[in-house]
Design a protein around this motif. Structure first.
Motif, short mmCIF file in Angstrom:
data_model
loop_
_atom_site.label_atom_id
_atom_site.label_comp_id
_atom_site.label_asym_id
_atom_site.label_seq_id
_atom_site.Cartn_x
_atom_site.Cartn_y
_atom_site.Cartn_z
N ILE A 193 0.69 -1.27 -0.17
CA ILE A 193 -0.60 -0.04 -0.16
C ILE A 193 0.89 1.27 0.35
N PRO A 194 1.85 1.52 1.09
CA PRO A 194 2.60 2.94 1.01
C PRO A 194 3.97 2.64 -0.60
N PHE A 195 4.00 1.42 -0.87
CA PHE A 195 4.62 1.81 -2.16
C PHE A 195 3.87 2.12 -3.25
N THR A 196 2.43 1.22 -2.61
CA THR A 196 1.51 1.69 -4.57
C THR A 196 1.20 3.39 -5.16
N ARG A 197 1.15 3.94 -3.80
CA ARG A 197 0.34 5.10 -3.57
C ARG A 197 1.91 6.08 -3.03
N GLN A 198 3.02 5.14 -3.50
CA GLN A 198 4.19 6.58 -2.66
C GLN A 198 4.83 8.10 -2.73
N SER A 199 3.12 8.07 -4.24
CA SER A 199 3.78 9.73 -5.04
C SER A 199 2.89 10.58 -3.92
N GLU A 200 1.76 10.49 -2.79
CA GLU A 200 1.52 10.54 -2.25
C GLU A 200 2.29 11.55 -0.46
N LEU A 201 3.03 9.60 -0.76
CA LEU A 201 4.34 10.02 0.24
C LEU A 201 5.25 10.96 0.39
N ILE A 202 5.64 11.40 -1.31
CA ILE A 202 6.27 11.80 -1.84
C ILE A 202 5.98 13.74 -1.86
N GLU A 203 4.77 13.99 -2.53
CA GLU A 203 4.70 14.88 -2.97
C GLU A 203 3.38 15.36 -1.93
N GLY A 204 2.83 14.74 -1.09
CA GLY A 204 1.41 15.37 -0.44
C GLY A 204 0.14 14.87 -1.03
N VAL A 205 -1.05 14.73 -0.03
CA VAL A 205 -1.93 14.61 -0.37
C VAL A 205 -3.08 15.79 -0.72
N THR A 206 -3.42 16.26 -1.30
CA THR A 206 -4.70 17.99 -1.31
C THR A 206 -5.59 17.76 0.47
N ILE A 207 -5.81 19.04 0.50
CA ILE A 207 -5.68 18.76 2.43
C ILE A 207 -7.06 19.72 1.92
N THR A 208 -8.68 20.31 2.40
CA THR A 208 -8.68 21.25 1.77
C THR A 208 -9.91 21.36 3.83
N THR A 209 -10.20 23.04 3.82
CA THR A 209 -10.92 23.18 4.59
C THR A 209 -12.44 22.44 5.07
#
Length: 323
Positions: A193-209
């Motif tokens: 799971i972390p490797f499949t979604r590594q782009s999120e760990l590298i670039e971050g996920v979009t956060i909102t109000t």
């Protein structure tokens, strides 16, 4: 339909309160129901059209609140919450019960020789990679190279754990050998799971109000979301892969059961299916899909940016943790 009879619901929020476990359980029971796999492409497209029409303020005549929620749950079962694209059939959470019971049944049945272990772990990780990619946070792009690296790494990890424990289990009680597939699956999930979604760990996920206004991207939120998904997937698999081997080991002491070797695979497969029917929505409900984090726990630059723009009005940020 006249204006005063038009349903008035928040179509972009779940029907049930997501701040409680049982509210989330009812929501995920509705959208992971494997019976929704039987919906035709036409039905899925019609559900999407109805949901989008209601969002645009153009509710068709004669549509009831029940019609809207039925369409929304069908839409949520097949379309990605970030991109709105139709998801691969075999990667949807509605396919977790039939797909998971078939793969896990094979894992639990064929675990004794290195060849069996290698083949079963390859099949399982291929299925997991598809599910993980399908249910990722789609706001973060994952390259083909990253996907292949995650797939190879997770498969190698599962194989290494399974073969290592398999060798050890030959000197241990029989039940230990039956638990080897679960240890391998849990280890592989922690890698896959972390490797499949590594782009999120590298670039971050979009956060909102809370109202959905984009604030930036956070790596800390990515780590939190992915760790919650890893735990949920392990919990999802645990009952079927821990208790079913105990049941099999008990029955295997009966001569009549040993004589019915042909029935062992279907028995385990159906048993896994029973466990997964309950565990898929339960595991998905452990954490809210729309996860949150306190502003004070974000990266310092994000804290400064949010405080500069909103002062103390924004105390928490929100993001899709994926499934």
């Amino acid at each position: 339909m006249s204006e005063n009879t038009t349903p008035n619901i928040d179509i972009d929020s779940p029907k049930w309160d997501q701040s409680t476990f049982f509210g989330r359980l009812r929501h995920f029971a509705a959208i992971t129901d494997m019976r929704k796999l039987m919906a035709s492409e036409k039905e899925l497209d019609e559900a999407k059209i109805l949901v989008n029409s209601y969002r645009a303020g153009n509710c068709p005549t004669g549509v009831t609140e029940e019609n809207l929620w039925r369409a929304k749950h069908l839409y949520d079962s097949a379309f990605h919450p970030d991109s709105g694209d139709k998801m691969n059939l075999f990667g949807r959470m509605t396919f977790q019960v039939p797909g998971g019971m078939a793969v896990t049944g094979l894992l639990l049945q064929f675990y004794q020789t290195p060849g069996q272990v290698a083949l079963m772990q390859w099949i399982n990780q291929s299925f997991n990679a598809l599910v993980n990619y399908t249910n990722r946070n789609a706001a973060s792009e994952t390259t083909t190279r990253q996907m292949m690296f995650a797939y190879v790494t997770a498969t190698s990890t599962a194989l290494g754990v399974a073969l290592g424990l398999n060798a050890y289990s030959k000197r241990a009680p029989p039940i230990v050998a039956r638990w080897v597939p679960f240890a391998a699956v849990a280890s592989a999930n922690a890698v896959n799971i972390p490797f499949t979604r590594q782009s999120e760990l590298i670039e971050g996920v979009t956060i909102t109000t809370e109202d959905g206004e984009v604030l930036g991207k956070s790596k800390k939120c990515a780590r939190k979301g992915i760790s919650q998904v890893v735990l949920s997937r392990i919990v999802m698999a645990a009952p079927g892969m821990v208790f079913l081997p105990m049941i099999m080991e008990h029955f295997n002491k009966k001569s009549w059961f040993r004589r019915m070797a042909w029935a062992h695979l279907p028995f385990q497969t159906l048993g896994v299916g029973v466990f997964l029917t309950f565990m898929v929505p339960t595991a998905c409900s452990i954490f809210p899909q729309r996860a949150s984090m306190s502003v004070s726990k974000l990266e310092q630059d994000l804290q400064d940016s949010i405080t500069k723009q909103y002062g103390n009005k924004v105390q928490s940020v929100y993001f899709n943790k994926g499934l």
